[in-house]
Design a protein around this motif. Structure first.
Motif, short mmCIF file in Angstrom:
data_model
loop_
_atom_site.label_atom_id
_atom_site.label_comp_id
_atom_site.label_asym_id
_atom_site.label_seq_id
_atom_site.Cartn_x
_atom_site.Cartn_y
_atom_site.Cartn_z
N ALA A 118 32.53 44.15 -27.75
CA ALA A 118 31.78 42.92 -27.30
C ALA A 118 30.68 42.97 -28.52
N GLY A 120 28.08 40.49 -28.79
CA GLY A 120 27.06 39.80 -28.39
C GLY A 120 27.11 39.60 -27.07
N SER A 121 26.22 39.13 -26.30
CA SER A 121 25.84 38.96 -24.96
C SER A 121 26.95 37.92 -24.24
N HIS A 122 27.29 36.81 -25.30
CA HIS A 122 28.32 35.94 -24.81
C HIS A 122 29.58 36.69 -24.62
N GLU A 123 29.90 37.76 -25.09
CA GLU A 123 31.39 38.37 -25.11
C GLU A 123 31.35 39.41 -24.26
N TYR A 124 30.17 39.61 -23.43
CA TYR A 124 30.45 40.94 -22.43
C TYR A 124 31.48 40.78 -21.32
N PRO A 126 33.74 38.36 -21.19
CA PRO A 126 35.24 38.09 -21.75
C PRO A 126 35.71 39.48 -22.31
N SER A 127 34.82 40.54 -22.83
CA SER A 127 35.33 41.49 -23.42
C SER A 127 36.19 42.56 -22.13
N PRO A 149 27.23 43.19 -16.59
CA PRO A 149 28.66 42.73 -16.40
C PRO A 149 29.75 43.23 -15.74
#
Length: 230
Positions: A118, A120-124, A126-127, A149
């Motif tokens: 991940a 960036g925070s926007h990927e936590y 989704p990762s 997350p």
């Protein structure tokens, strides 16, 4: 490969050698690739936990913190074909140390390892979903940024086992196990780092110990707890 040889006869010698080398490398990569699309046998523990890992007269309760006897996990390894996803976030020194420990352990026990990062925070979140979609036997998470997350997602996916190294989820469900030590017990929930938190405690030796102890616990069904491996 014979077709490639015939075709390369038409090329100058230098280009011919380069093409053959590339073809050999590609063939080797294809033979050694990890294909997780096919079913595999349910993993099991190879070896047993030694005395002192847990108290047989008082097994750990959910969300308990235990301190196994040092080395009581050393004889345990996963069965062949164990599929693991390394889920990581952050490029700080502690996270890099933890990730390297997971990679080293996987090589030592011949586990099949894939990595989801991940960035960036926007990927936590989704990762975490990406890691679960690979359908591994175990997801090993490293990086404090993933703690909250994970707390959000893991309770809704109880069939997937998670192991958090160097941190812990504050109220883990039975499928979330943690292995950490004094100086590494970040719990998330918007809290600041504990006063005992110390990046210098994230040594390669201690991180490796946490990975081995944590995996040994998961393989023996001792999950939903925190292991302290000081």
């Amino acid at each position: 490969m014979s077709v490639i040889r015939r075709l390369t006869r038409l090329l100058p010698s230098r280009r011919r050698c380069a093409l053959l080398a590339a073809a050999v490398a590609l063939a080797a990569a294809g033979c050694g690739s990890d294909d997780w699309s096919s079913p595999h046998a349910k993993p099991s523990a190879v070896g047993t936990l030694a005395a002192g890992f847990t108290d047989p007269d008082a097994p750990p309760t959910p969300e308990a913190t235990i301190k196994p006897r040092p080395g009581s996990w050393n004889d345990v390894r996963p069965s062949k074909g164990y599929r693991v996803v390394l889920l990581r976030a952050g490029e700080d020194a502690p996270t890099r140390t933890l990730a390297k420990a997971v990679q080293k352990w996987a090589g030592q026990v011949d586990a099949s390892l894939k990595t989801v990062t991940a960035k960036g925070s926007h990927e936590y979140v989704p990762s975490i979903t990406d890691a679960m979609n690979l359908k591994p036997d175990l997801i090993i998470a490293v990086g404090n940024a993933l703690v909250d997350p994970l707390a959000l997602v893991t309770a809704n996916h109880l069939s997937q086992q998670f192991l958090v190294i160097g941190a812990e989820v504050a109220e883990p469900t039975h499928n979330v196990t943690a292995a950490d030590w004094v100086g590494a017990s970040y719990r998330g929930e918007g809290l600041d780092l504990a006063s005992a938190y110390d990046p210098k405690t994230f040594t390669a030796e201690r991180a490796g110990r946490a990975v081995r102890a944590g995996v040994a616990a998961v393989l023996h069904g001792i999950t939903g707890i925190v292991l302290r491996v000081d």
